[in-house]
Design a protein around this motif. Structure first.
Motif, PDB file in Angstrom:
ATOM      1  N   MET A  16      13.039   6.785  -7.563  1.00  0.00           N
ATOM      2  CA  MET A  16      12.259   5.651  -8.077  1.00  0.00           C
ATOM      3  C   MET A  16      12.441   4.441  -7.171  1.00  0.00           C
ATOM      4  O   MET A  16      13.556   4.138  -6.745  1.00  0.00           O
ATOM      5  CB  MET A  16      12.699   5.293  -9.495  1.00  0.00           C
ATOM      6  CG  MET A  16      11.902   4.140 -10.105  1.00  0.00           C
ATOM      7  SD  MET A  16      12.538   3.554 -11.693  1.00  0.00           S
ATOM      8  CE  MET A  16      13.938   2.574 -11.127  1.00  0.00           C
ATOM      9  N   THR A  17      11.345   3.752  -6.865  1.00  0.00           N
ATOM     10  CA  THR A  17      11.365   2.557  -6.025  1.00  0.00           C
ATOM     11  C   THR A  17      11.138   1.325  -6.895  1.00  0.00           C
ATOM     12  O   THR A  17      10.315   1.349  -7.816  1.00  0.00           O
ATOM     13  CB  THR A  17      10.262   2.643  -4.954  1.00  0.00           C
ATOM     14  OG1 THR A  17      10.485   3.797  -4.136  1.00  0.00           O
ATOM     15  CG2 THR A  17      10.250   1.399  -4.078  1.00  0.00           C
ATOM     16  N   HIS A  18      11.845   0.263  -6.588  1.00  0.00           N
ATOM     17  CA  HIS A  18      11.599  -1.018  -7.258  1.00  0.00           C
ATOM     18  C   HIS A  18      10.700  -1.851  -6.350  1.00  0.00           C
ATOM     19  O   HIS A  18      11.115  -2.314  -5.284  1.00  0.00           O
ATOM     20  CB  HIS A  18      12.913  -1.750  -7.531  1.00  0.00           C
ATOM     21  CG  HIS A  18      12.735  -3.012  -8.332  1.00  0.00           C
ATOM     22  ND1 HIS A  18      13.787  -3.825  -8.689  1.00  0.00           N
ATOM     23  CD2 HIS A  18      11.628  -3.602  -8.871  1.00  0.00           C
ATOM     24  CE1 HIS A  18      13.339  -4.853  -9.382  1.00  0.00           C
ATOM     25  NE2 HIS A  18      12.025  -4.739  -9.504  1.00  0.00           N
ATOM     26  N   PHE A  19       9.439  -2.014  -6.769  1.00  0.00           N
ATOM     27  CA  PHE A  19       8.462  -2.776  -5.998  1.00  0.00           C
ATOM     28  C   PHE A  19       8.428  -4.224  -6.479  1.00  0.00           C
ATOM     29  O   PHE A  19       8.398  -4.488  -7.683  1.00  0.00           O
ATOM     30  CB  PHE A  19       7.064  -2.173  -6.139  1.00  0.00           C
ATOM     31  CG  PHE A  19       6.878  -0.868  -5.438  1.00  0.00           C
ATOM     32  CD1 PHE A  19       6.608  -0.820  -4.081  1.00  0.00           C
ATOM     33  CD2 PHE A  19       6.991   0.332  -6.136  1.00  0.00           C
ATOM     34  CE1 PHE A  19       6.431   0.394  -3.431  1.00  0.00           C
ATOM     35  CE2 PHE A  19       6.826   1.550  -5.495  1.00  0.00           C
ATOM     36  CZ  PHE A  19       6.548   1.581  -4.137  1.00  0.00           C
ATOM     37  N   GLY A  20       8.413  -5.148  -5.543  1.00  0.00           N
ATOM     38  CA  GLY A  20       8.168  -6.543  -5.860  1.00  0.00           C
ATOM     39  C   GLY A  20       6.759  -6.919  -5.446  1.00  0.00           C
ATOM     40  O   GLY A  20       6.258  -6.456  -4.410  1.00  0.00           O
TER      41      GLY A  20
ATOM     42  N   ALA B 116      10.956  -2.633  -1.949  1.00  0.00           N
ATOM     43  CA  ALA B 116       9.759  -2.769  -1.115  1.00  0.00           C
ATOM     44  C   ALA B 116       8.861  -3.822  -1.745  1.00  0.00           C
ATOM     45  O   ALA B 116       8.934  -4.076  -2.949  1.00  0.00           O
ATOM     46  CB  ALA B 116       9.021  -1.442  -0.989  1.00  0.00           C
ATOM     47  N   LEU B 117       7.988  -4.417  -0.929  1.00  0.00           N
ATOM     48  CA  LEU B 117       7.120  -5.483  -1.413  1.00  0.00           C
ATOM     49  C   LEU B 117       5.647  -5.111  -1.265  1.00  0.00           C
ATOM     50  O   LEU B 117       5.248  -4.482  -0.283  1.00  0.00           O
ATOM     51  CB  LEU B 117       7.384  -6.776  -0.639  1.00  0.00           C
ATOM     52  CG  LEU B 117       8.724  -7.476  -0.897  1.00  0.00           C
ATOM     53  CD1 LEU B 117       8.903  -8.653   0.062  1.00  0.00           C
ATOM     54  CD2 LEU B 117       8.831  -7.945  -2.337  1.00  0.00           C
TER      55      LEU B 117
ATOM     56  N   LEU C 234      14.354 -10.048   4.673  1.00  0.00           N
ATOM     57  CA  LEU C 234      15.134  -9.192   3.774  1.00  0.00           C
ATOM     58  C   LEU C 234      15.234  -7.754   4.286  1.00  0.00           C
ATOM     59  O   LEU C 234      15.880  -6.924   3.645  1.00  0.00           O
ATOM     60  CB  LEU C 234      14.499  -9.200   2.380  1.00  0.00           C
ATOM     61  CG  LEU C 234      14.517 -10.543   1.638  1.00  0.00           C
ATOM     62  CD1 LEU C 234      13.681 -10.455   0.372  1.00  0.00           C
ATOM     63  CD2 LEU C 234      15.942 -10.957   1.310  1.00  0.00           C
ATOM     64  N   GLN C 235      14.556  -7.482   5.402  1.00  0.00           N
ATOM     65  CA  GLN C 235      14.514  -6.127   5.984  1.00  0.00           C
ATOM     66  C   GLN C 235      13.980  -5.105   4.970  1.00  0.00           C
ATOM     67  O   GLN C 235      14.517  -4.022   4.802  1.00  0.00           O
ATOM     68  CB  GLN C 235      15.899  -5.711   6.481  1.00  0.00           C
ATOM     69  CG  GLN C 235      16.418  -6.609   7.610  1.00  0.00           C
ATOM     70  CD  GLN C 235      17.758  -6.165   8.167  1.00  0.00           C
ATOM     71  OE1 GLN C 235      18.571  -5.559   7.474  1.00  0.00           O
ATOM     72  NE2 GLN C 235      17.984  -6.444   9.444  1.00  0.00           N
ATOM     73  N   LEU C 236      12.881  -5.494   4.322  1.00  0.00           N
ATOM     74  CA  LEU C 236      12.227  -4.628   3.347  1.00  0.00           C
ATOM     75  C   LEU C 236      10.868  -4.167   3.876  1.00  0.00           C
ATOM     76  O   LEU C 236      10.142  -4.955   4.502  1.00  0.00           O
ATOM     77  CB  LEU C 236      12.005  -5.370   2.024  1.00  0.00           C
ATOM     78  CG  LEU C 236      13.239  -5.782   1.218  1.00  0.00           C
ATOM     79  CD1 LEU C 236      12.823  -6.579  -0.009  1.00  0.00           C
ATOM     80  CD2 LEU C 236      14.047  -4.558   0.806  1.00  0.00           C
ATOM     81  N   PRO C 237      10.491  -2.913   3.622  1.00  0.00           N
ATOM     82  CA  PRO C 237       9.123  -2.491   3.962  1.00  0.00           C
ATOM     83  C   PRO C 237       8.130  -3.216   3.058  1.00  0.00           C
ATOM     84  O   PRO C 237       8.443  -3.529   1.902  1.00  0.00           O
ATOM     85  CB  PRO C 237       9.144  -0.988   3.675  1.00  0.00           C
ATOM     86  CG  PRO C 237      10.221  -0.804   2.653  1.00  0.00           C
ATOM     87  CD  PRO C 237      11.257  -1.846   2.955  1.00  0.00           C
ATOM     88  N   PHE C 238       6.933  -3.474   3.585  1.00  0.00           N
ATOM     89  CA  PHE C 238       5.926  -4.123   2.747  1.00  0.00           C
ATOM     90  C   PHE C 238       4.540  -3.600   3.094  1.00  0.00           C
ATOM     91  O   PHE C 238       4.290  -3.119   4.203  1.00  0.00           O
ATOM     92  CB  PHE C 238       5.985  -5.646   2.885  1.00  0.00           C
ATOM     93  CG  PHE C 238       5.424  -6.213   4.162  1.00  0.00           C
ATOM     94  CD1 PHE C 238       4.161  -6.790   4.186  1.00  0.00           C
ATOM     95  CD2 PHE C 238       6.173  -6.194   5.340  1.00  0.00           C
ATOM     96  CE1 PHE C 238       3.652  -7.342   5.357  1.00  0.00           C
ATOM     97  CE2 PHE C 238       5.668  -6.741   6.516  1.00  0.00           C
ATOM     98  CZ  PHE C 238       4.396  -7.310   6.523  1.00  0.00           C
ATOM     99  N   VAL C 239       3.662  -3.680   2.100  1.00  0.00           N
ATOM    100  CA  VAL C 239       2.265  -3.285   2.251  1.00  0.00           C
ATOM    101  C   VAL C 239       1.398  -4.498   1.954  1.00  0.00           C
ATOM    102  O   VAL C 239       1.649  -5.230   0.992  1.00  0.00           O
ATOM    103  CB  VAL C 239       1.910  -2.127   1.290  1.00  0.00           C
ATOM    104  CG1 VAL C 239       0.404  -1.856   1.298  1.00  0.00           C
ATOM    105  CG2 VAL C 239       2.686  -0.872   1.670  1.00  0.00           C
TER     106      VAL C 239
ATOM    107  N   VAL D 173       6.280   3.603   1.978  1.00  0.00           N
ATOM    108  CA  VAL D 173       7.664   3.259   1.652  1.00  0.00           C
ATOM    109  C   VAL D 173       8.582   4.470   1.840  1.00  0.00           C
ATOM    110  O   VAL D 173       9.714   4.344   2.324  1.00  0.00           O
ATOM    111  CB  VAL D 173       7.751   2.719   0.221  1.00  0.00           C
ATOM    112  CG1 VAL D 173       9.196   2.524  -0.220  1.00  0.00           C
ATOM    113  CG2 VAL D 173       6.987   1.385   0.121  1.00  0.00           C
ATOM    114  N   ALA D 174       8.094   5.653   1.472  1.00  0.00           N
ATOM    115  CA  ALA D 174       8.932   6.854   1.580  1.00  0.00           C
ATOM    116  C   ALA D 174       9.224   7.241   3.021  1.00  0.00           C
ATOM    117  O   ALA D 174      10.327   7.674   3.354  1.00  0.00           O
ATOM    118  CB  ALA D 174       8.269   8.030   0.848  1.00  0.00           C
ATOM    119  N   THR D 175       8.227   7.070   3.905  1.00  0.00           N
ATOM    120  CA  THR D 175       8.383   7.516   5.296  1.00  0.00           C
ATOM    121  C   THR D 175       8.819   6.387   6.240  1.00  0.00           C
ATOM    122  O   THR D 175       9.395   6.652   7.300  1.00  0.00           O
ATOM    123  CB  THR D 175       7.073   8.107   5.824  1.00  0.00           C
ATOM    124  OG1 THR D 175       6.060   7.066   5.876  1.00  0.00           O
ATOM    125  CG2 THR D 175       6.580   9.228   4.925  1.00  0.00           C
ATOM    126  N   GLY D 176       8.496   5.136   5.878  1.00  0.00           N
ATOM    127  CA  GLY D 176       8.777   4.040   6.782  1.00  0.00           C
ATOM    128  C   GLY D 176       7.919   4.055   8.024  1.00  0.00           C
ATOM    129  O   GLY D 176       8.217   3.376   9.008  1.00  0.00           O
TER     130      GLY D 176
END
Length: 424
Positions: free
Chosen positions: A1-5, A110-111, A127-132, A416-419
């Motif tokens: 499970m991913t926590h999306f912001g 992820a954002l 924050l070194q987070l992936p984002f879309v 998010v899963a693959t980066g």
């Protein structure tokens, strides 16, 4: 499970109507979703069943943005665009200051960044987070062959059009300089490389538009990870709005709304009412919160006037919509197969209106040329010529094929899963 912001501009209704359905779909898939925003976004967020974390409560307590939005609603054209950028810059300062700590404390993985939140990519990098990137307005990516988003210019491949576009981008760059300065300062402080192009602020993994590709001008330079997924709009993400259904008289319904931001030009509603007077239709006007219906008691033709309307429900009954050409309203018309007459006021509305006319899904009447005879002629033209209905149905079929919120969520999960970039 991913926590999306989720990061979205202020409490603006349009972006929320795009971001919240996407958040709901991710929650249905077992993910956790939290929207980070000013307190005024909280009621709509919680009504959609999405968690909320306040940012900038000191500067933007409940009701604080009303004065700014009231002023914005009275402006048009370049003045409105400049004031919009001023408001967004105020929000950006607060987000850059408060959001990183709030996002980190919440444990976000992820954002999802609305394209209107220009600082979102910088926050994600810090924050070194992936984002879309999610485009709820017209696509903002700058491209020499495409007119700037805030202009009413139609697409042309001619050389003169490219020169015109370049001039437009130069003016836009100058207006947006305070925003760029703010980002440059924070990127320098956070030891991030300076953007050499506005397009670098958008996700390197996936960029998603809620429009079908058929609605956009012929793009040549979008990144290979740009996706047109079609609209996400659903009543499930909205607060219920009361409406006097018993006052609908069965005549062909024309629904008119100037949105919830640039909607305080009262003379526009008066012109719409006068243009529809005498036609064999029923006109319903939504004031979008700009005034109470009692303030407009003597409109020509006695239209049904409400403060707010259940827009998706009314569009199911409408034969035509008179609209400010906000992207969300336009996509809702496409979703329901309703032709449009656009009266753009400011920001991305002229660009959306140009695309409505370019696709044949409706016509545009510029605000400076809005007179009763002209508007009545355009309304009668769109109602009487079947081509407009056929073109909006073509777009409806395209948005249905595009995959909607399910495909958008698939792209988000994969990114998010693959980066790695999710190629279209």
């Amino acid at each position: 499970m991913t926590h999306f912001g989720i990061l979205t501009p202020g409490a603006a209704t349009g972006p929320l109507h795009t971001m919240l359905p996407l958040g709901q779909e991710l929650q249905r898939r077992g993910h956790r979703v939290t929207l980070f925003g000013i307190p005024e976004a909280e009621p709509k967020t919680l009504a959609a069943g999405v968690a909320f974390s306040p940012v900038g409560a000191a500067e933007f307590p409940m009701g604080a943005s009303a004065e700014g939005l009231s002023k914005l609603g009275q402006l048009q054209g370049l003045a409105a665009l400049q004031y919009t950028i001023h408001l967004l810059n105020q929000l950006s300062m607060v987000m850059l200051r408060d959001a990183p700590a709030a996002i980190k404390t919440a444990g976000v993985d992820a954002l999802l960044v609305n394209q209107g939140v220009v600082e979102g990519g910088t926050i994600a990098e810090q924050l070194q987070l992936p984002f879309v990137t999610v485009c709820s307005a017209v696509v903002l990516n700058a491209e020499p062959s495409i007119p700037p988003f805030c202009t009413p210019w139609r697409y042309s491949p001619a050389r003169w059009a490219r020169w015109r576009n370049q001039l437009g981008y130069a003016v836009l760059e100058r207006i947006a300089q305070p925003m760029r300065d703010l980002l440059d300062d924070h990127r320098r402080e956070w030891k991030l490389p300076r953007y050499s192009s506005p397009n670098q602020a958008y996700s390197p993994l996936a960029q998603i538009s809620q429009a079908p590709a058929e609605f956009e001008f012929p793009r040549q330079e979008l990144p290979p990870w740009f996706h047109f997924t079609g609209t996400y709009h659903t009543p499930a993400s909205r607060i219920a709005v009361p409406f006097p259904h018993d006052q609908l008289n069965g005549k062909p319904l024309i629904y008119a709304s100037m949105g919830t931001l640039q909607n305080r030009l009262q003379w526009v509603f008066e012109t719409i009412a006068a243009a529809c007077e005498g036609l064999e239709v029923q006109l319903v006007i939504s004031l979008g919160g700009s005034a109470k219906p009692e303030s407009l008691p003597d409109l020509p033709g006695k239209p049904l006037v409400v403060e707010y309307a259940p827009q998706l429900e009314l569009l199911q009954k409408a034969v035509l919509m008179i609209t400010h050409a906000g992207m969300n309203t336009t996509m809702e018309c496409v979703q329901q197969g309703v032709p449009m007459v656009a009266i753009p006021v400011a920001n991305d509305q002229p660009g959306v209106a140009a695309r409505i006319a370019w696709t044949g899904a409706g016509e545009c009447v510029p605000l400076r040329r809005l007179k009763v005879p002209r508007l009545r002629n355009v309304i009668q033209q769109v109602l009487s010529q079947d081509s407009y209905k056929q073109q909006v149905l073509r777009l409806q079929q395209a948005t249905q094929r595009a995959g909607g919120v399910q495909r958008a969520a698939d792209i988000v999960e994969q990114a998010v899963a693959t980066g790695k970039p999710v190629l279209a």
